[in-house]
Write a protein that holds these residues in place. Structure first.
Motif, PDB file in Angstrom:
ATOM      1  N   GLU A 120       0.886  -1.274  -0.017  1.00  0.00           N
ATOM      2  CA  GLU A 120       0.050   0.046  -0.108  1.00  0.00           C
ATOM      3  C   GLU A 120       1.018   1.140  -0.071  1.00  0.00           C
ATOM      4  O   GLU A 120       0.308   2.284  -0.196  1.00  0.00           O
ATOM      5  N   ALA A 121       1.985   1.009   0.342  1.00  0.00           N
ATOM      6  CA  ALA A 121       3.109   2.418   0.196  1.00  0.00           C
ATOM      7  C   ALA A 121       3.063   3.142  -1.166  1.00  0.00           C
ATOM      8  O   ALA A 121       3.121   2.166  -2.038  1.00  0.00           O
ATOM      9  N   GLU A 122       2.996   4.391  -1.133  1.00  0.00           N
ATOM     10  CA  GLU A 122       3.106   5.205  -2.345  1.00  0.00           C
ATOM     11  C   GLU A 122       4.447   4.829  -3.092  1.00  0.00           C
ATOM     12  O   GLU A 122       5.530   4.779  -2.493  1.00  0.00           O
ATOM     13  N   PRO A 123       4.172   5.112  -4.415  1.00  0.00           N
ATOM     14  CA  PRO A 123       5.362   5.038  -5.197  1.00  0.00           C
ATOM     15  C   PRO A 123       6.380   6.039  -4.824  1.00  0.00           C
ATOM     16  O   PRO A 123       5.829   7.285  -4.600  1.00  0.00           O
ATOM     17  N   GLY A 124       7.509   6.073  -4.686  1.00  0.00           N
ATOM     18  CA  GLY A 124       8.265   7.160  -4.426  1.00  0.00           C
ATOM     19  C   GLY A 124       8.863   7.016  -2.831  1.00  0.00           C
ATOM     20  O   GLY A 124       9.955   7.580  -2.571  1.00  0.00           O
ATOM     21  N   THR A 125       8.288   6.132  -2.013  1.00  0.00           N
ATOM     22  CA  THR A 125       8.722   5.862  -0.836  1.00  0.00           C
ATOM     23  C   THR A 125       9.625   4.549  -0.902  1.00  0.00           C
ATOM     24  O   THR A 125       9.524   4.091  -2.021  1.00  0.00           O
ATOM     25  N   ILE A 126      10.321   4.512   0.004  1.00  0.00           N
ATOM     26  CA  ILE A 126      11.286   3.368  -0.126  1.00  0.00           C
ATOM     27  C   ILE A 126      10.423   1.991  -0.051  1.00  0.00           C
ATOM     28  O   ILE A 126      11.028   1.197  -0.867  1.00  0.00           O
ATOM     29  N   ARG A 127       9.428   1.713   0.929  1.00  0.00           N
ATOM     30  CA  ARG A 127       8.764   0.665   0.959  1.00  0.00           C
ATOM     31  C   ARG A 127       7.914   0.581  -0.559  1.00  0.00           C
ATOM     32  O   ARG A 127       7.579  -0.580  -0.958  1.00  0.00           O
ATOM     33  N   GLY A 128       7.224   1.641  -0.968  1.00  0.00           N
ATOM     34  CA  GLY A 128       6.438   1.690  -2.209  1.00  0.00           C
ATOM     35  C   GLY A 128       7.298   1.327  -3.326  1.00  0.00           C
ATOM     36  O   GLY A 128       6.870   0.441  -4.385  1.00  0.00           O
ATOM     37  N   ASP A 129       8.671   1.650  -3.209  1.00  0.00           N
ATOM     38  CA  ASP A 129       9.595   1.472  -4.541  1.00  0.00           C
ATOM     39  C   ASP A 129      10.400   0.093  -4.369  1.00  0.00           C
ATOM     40  O   ASP A 129      10.472  -0.741  -5.353  1.00  0.00           O
ATOM     41  N   LEU A 130      10.660  -0.437  -3.197  1.00  0.00           N
ATOM     42  CA  LEU A 130      11.458  -1.549  -3.084  1.00  0.00           C
ATOM     43  C   LEU A 130      10.844  -2.549  -2.236  1.00  0.00           C
ATOM     44  O   LEU A 130      11.451  -3.797  -2.131  1.00  0.00           O
ATOM     45  N   GLY A 131       9.649  -2.297  -1.690  1.00  0.00           N
ATOM     46  CA  GLY A 131       9.141  -3.312  -0.658  1.00  0.00           C
ATOM     47  C   GLY A 131       8.158  -4.684  -1.510  1.00  0.00           C
ATOM     48  O   GLY A 131       7.547  -4.146  -2.709  1.00  0.00           O
ATOM     49  N   LEU A 132       8.327  -5.865  -1.251  1.00  0.00           N
ATOM     50  CA  LEU A 132       7.853  -6.852  -2.118  1.00  0.00           C
ATOM     51  C   LEU A 132       6.603  -7.274  -1.313  1.00  0.00           C
ATOM     52  O   LEU A 132       5.473  -7.416  -2.004  1.00  0.00           O
TER      53      LEU A 132
END
Ligand SMILES: Nc1ncnc2c1ncn2[C@@H]1O[C@H](COP(=O)(O)OP(=O)(O)OP(=O)(O)O)[C@@H](O)[C@H]1O
Ligand SMILES: [Mg+2]
Length: 152
Positions: free
Chosen positions: A96-108
């Protein structure tokens, strides 16, 4: 006002070779690295760090995950560092993390979410003290400090 916050790169990030990319985010933001430690967190330490969740159904899974392999504990310093790191990390659930955030971009996956950051200034002080001795934290100047009046 300059603050210090506690950040961890969680075991999933190390096993996925994401360490450099994660550190690059905080550096690029303008935060200053003042403490850093690679370790397999002892179970008792992980239990204390996440004690606020001791009664949650996911507590045991969380502690097992956090002690499942090496992680990196860090202290980052800068203006509004606590909120800055939380915003950069993104929503707890990587999906659910927004693109541009660490979790949004790298979280699986939802709860193997790459990073941790303190949720308040008080928590930051407590977590820094939990993971670091005073002698393991460093104050130093950067060439661009004072640039445009911003103390980084
Ligand atoms: N429902 C859940 N099921 C499994 N694990 C969970 C669940 N909710 C949270 N977690 C795990 O517990 C950690 C701590 O949850 P918390 O509510 O404090 O989120 P957070 O503050 O965004 O994350 P962190 O404290 O790690 O920075 C999460 O990062 C995640 O790894
Ligand atoms: Mg939390």
């Amino acid at each position: 006002m300059s603050e210090r916050t506690f950040v961890m790169i969680k075991p999933d990030a190390l096993s996925r070779r994401l360490v450099g990319r994660v550190i690059e985010r905080y550096e690029s933001k303008g935060l200053k690295l003042v403490g850093m430690k690679l370790q397999i967190v002892p179970r008792e330490l992980a239990e204390r760090q996440y004690a606020e969740h001791w009664d949650k159904p996911f507590y045991n899974d969380l502690v097992s995950f956090m002690t499942s392999g090496p992680s990196i504990a860090m202290v980052w310093e800068g203006p509004n560092a606590v909120e800055a790191a939380r915003t950069m990390n993104g929503a707890t659930d990587s999906a659910e993390a927004e693109p541009g955030t660490i979790r949004g971009d790298l979280g699986l996956t939802a709860h193997r979410n790459v990073v941790h950051a303190s949720d308040s200034l008080d928590t930051a002080k407590w977590e820094i003290n939990l993971y670091f001795d005073e002698a393991e934290l460093f104050s130093y100047a950067m060439p661009d400090e004072g640039w445009l009046g911003v103390k980084v």
